[in-house]
Design an enzyme around this catalytic site. Structure first.
Site, PDB file in Angstrom:
ATOM      1  N   THR A 192       2.704   6.860   5.195  1.00 29.51           N
ATOM      2  CA  THR A 192       2.074   5.808   5.880  1.00 29.51           C
ATOM      3  C   THR A 192       3.127   5.188   6.751  1.00 29.51           C
ATOM      4  O   THR A 192       4.097   4.729   6.376  1.00 29.51           O
ATOM      5  CB  THR A 192       1.377   5.051   5.111  1.00 29.51           C
ATOM      6  OG1 THR A 192       0.793   5.589   4.113  1.00 29.51           O
ATOM      7  CG2 THR A 192       0.617   3.895   6.027  1.00 29.51           C
ATOM      8  N   ARG A 233     -11.551  12.144   0.430  1.00 33.67           N
ATOM      9  CA  ARG A 233     -10.674  11.184   0.010  1.00 33.67           C
ATOM     10  C   ARG A 233     -10.207  10.180   1.060  1.00 33.67           C
ATOM     11  O   ARG A 233      -9.712  10.617   2.107  1.00 33.67           O
ATOM     12  CB  ARG A 233      -9.400  11.622  -0.913  1.00 33.67           C
ATOM     13  CG  ARG A 233      -8.511  10.619  -1.451  1.00 33.67           C
ATOM     14  CD  ARG A 233      -7.525  10.199  -0.764  1.00 33.67           C
ATOM     15  NE  ARG A 233      -6.441   9.282  -1.564  1.00 33.67           N
ATOM     16  CZ  ARG A 233      -5.583   8.767  -0.904  1.00 33.67           C
ATOM     17  NH1 ARG A 233      -5.047   8.983   0.304  1.00 33.67           N
ATOM     18  NH2 ARG A 233      -4.801   7.813  -1.507  1.00 33.67           N
ATOM     19  N   GLY A 253      -7.731   6.589   1.423  1.00 31.15           N
ATOM     20  CA  GLY A 253      -6.728   5.732   0.785  1.00 31.15           C
ATOM     21  C   GLY A 253      -7.000   4.441   1.196  1.00 31.15           C
ATOM     22  O   GLY A 253      -7.856   3.899   1.631  1.00 31.15           O
ATOM     23  N   GLY A 275      -2.544   4.942  -2.584  1.00 35.67           N
ATOM     24  CA  GLY A 275      -3.396   4.044  -1.930  1.00 35.67           C
ATOM     25  C   GLY A 275      -4.566   3.580  -3.109  1.00 35.67           C
ATOM     26  O   GLY A 275      -5.046   2.571  -3.162  1.00 35.67           O
TER      27      GLY A 275
HETATM   28  N1  GLY Z   1      -1.030   4.908   1.284  1.00 39.52           N
HETATM   29  C1  GLY Z   1      -1.647   5.907   1.769  1.00 39.52           C
HETATM   30  C2  GLY Z   1      -2.767   6.709   1.180  1.00 39.52           C
HETATM   31  O1  GLY Z   1      -2.722   6.470   0.094  1.00 39.52           O
HETATM   32  O2  GLY Z   1      -3.770   7.244   1.622  1.00 39.52           O
END
Ligand code: GLY
Length: 361
Positions: free
Chosen positions: A220, A248, A250, A274
């Site tokens: 990210t 999914r 996050g 996440g």
């Molecule tokens: N931190 C990014 C995710 O978990 O999608």
């Protein structure tokens, strides 16, 4: 009468010093009572700036260096932090990398799905999740914030809104690098081992880097900035966990988890697993800790400690989470679970550098 007024003023100043001192001592005692990490009061206070440092922008990972340059171009002209954090992360969304933008790794069914969020100095916020075939999710998130009565749009609805707003619908196609990585993953189609493999290679979170790419250039991008007017904003954008289950989402598009801005206090953003960031409303937690008087670095550290406490040391070794934070004075910091996380800091044309994220395990 004047003497009485002056005495009252002096008394108030004394009281505020006593309160500040008490707060520092209390924070110190809380940290010490963890008995784990040996933080000293001097390391806490020495990072305090004598004057406000602004403008300033910080962002996650080494990709933050390039992103900061675009943000700095806005900030140095006196531009708004909101514009800076949007322009900054668009650079990463446009670049070819494993974990942000349409060139990134897909989910387990072979689709790239993007999450992003943005938040300004008035606590306006917008986000998109599970968005496909749109190159700049952060800009769609901004349009959600500015043009709809909502905070978050997801999936086909987010895509429909983006198209209505004039964002081009890109081809449904994996980048060459992502195609290779995906085919390789399909051989075993194992989910959990991917996390372990990345950790054992020191690649932070959960995205295997593309073959031949800079192994640190991943995950990210979260960016937070303080502009010349003293206003804060933040943005966060990702393709999420590689080979995730279809659908999914996050932490990155969840306001309070992947990103939080409070213009009275500071801003924080997160990177890494996440699910664990969401569990503690991570970025909001960091900002609330700063509100209590903690330095950004200490606030990040406490949030990371909370994750480790909840998850347990053994399971925490299998994941990475990192936070970065910036307060109203331009003081900044970052902390992560384990080694390998870095963040980029920029506050002048010739001051755009990587800081290693301090780690706990
Ligand atoms: N931190 C990014 C995710 O978990 O999608």
């Amino acid at each position: 009468m004047d003497v009485v007024v002056e005495l009252m003023a002096a008394y108030k100043i004394c009281l505020s010093f006593i309160k500040y001192d008490y707060m520092l001592r209390r924070n110190f005692l809380q940290l010490s009572s963890l008995g784990l990490y040996g933080i000293s009061l001097s390391s806490f206070t020495s990072k305090r700036l004598g004057s406000i440092r602004k403008p300033i922008v910080i962002s996650t990972w080494d990709a933050g260096i390039e992103a900061n340059k675009a943000a700095w171009a806005v900030l140095k002209k006196g531009g708004r932090a909101l514009d800076a954090v949007e322009q900054g992360v668009r650079v990463t969304e446009s670049s070819q990398n494993c974990c942000v933008g349409l060139g990134a790794n897909p989910d387990r069914d072979g689709y790239v799905t993007l999450d992003a969020s943005i938040m300004d100095e008035y606590s306006n916020c917008g986000s998109v999740a599970y968005l496909e075939r749109i190159k700049h999710p952060v800009s769609v998130a901004r349009r959600v914030m500015e043009k709809t009565p909502h905070v978050m749009l997801v999936g086909s609805g987010a895509q429909q809104f983006a198209i209505e707003e004039g964002f081009p619908l890109e081809e449904q196609k994996l980048s060459e690098e992502a195609e290779k990585t995906y085919k390789n993953w399909l051989i075993k189609s194992e989910y959990k081992p991917v996390i372990n493999i990345e950790n054992s290679k020191g690649h932070g979170p959960f995205n295997p880097p593309f073959p031949g790419s800079n192994p640190l250039n991943h995950d990210t991008i979260g960016m937070i900035a303080l502009d010349a007017n003293g206003n804060l904003s933040g943005s966060c954008t990702t393709s999420g966990m590689a080979f995730k289950m279809r659908g999914r989402v996050g932490d990155s598009p969840i306001i309070g988890a992947g990103l939080f801005v409070d213009n009275e206090v500071g801003a924080a953003t997160a990177t890494g697993q996440g699910e664990d960031i969401i569990r503690i409303a991570g970025s909001h937690t960091v900002v609330e800790l700063m509100r209590q008087g903690l330095h950004p670095e200490e606030a990040c550290r406490k949030a990371v400690e909370r994750i480790i406490r909840i998850k347990g040391a053994a399971k925490s070794k299998e994941i990475q989470v990192g936070f970065i934070a910036l307060n109203k004075r331009g003081e900044y910091g970052g902390y992560c679970i384990q080694k390998g996380f870095s963040y980029a800091v920029c506050y002048a044309d010739d001051k755009n550098f990587l800081e290693p994220g301090k780690h706990i395990l």
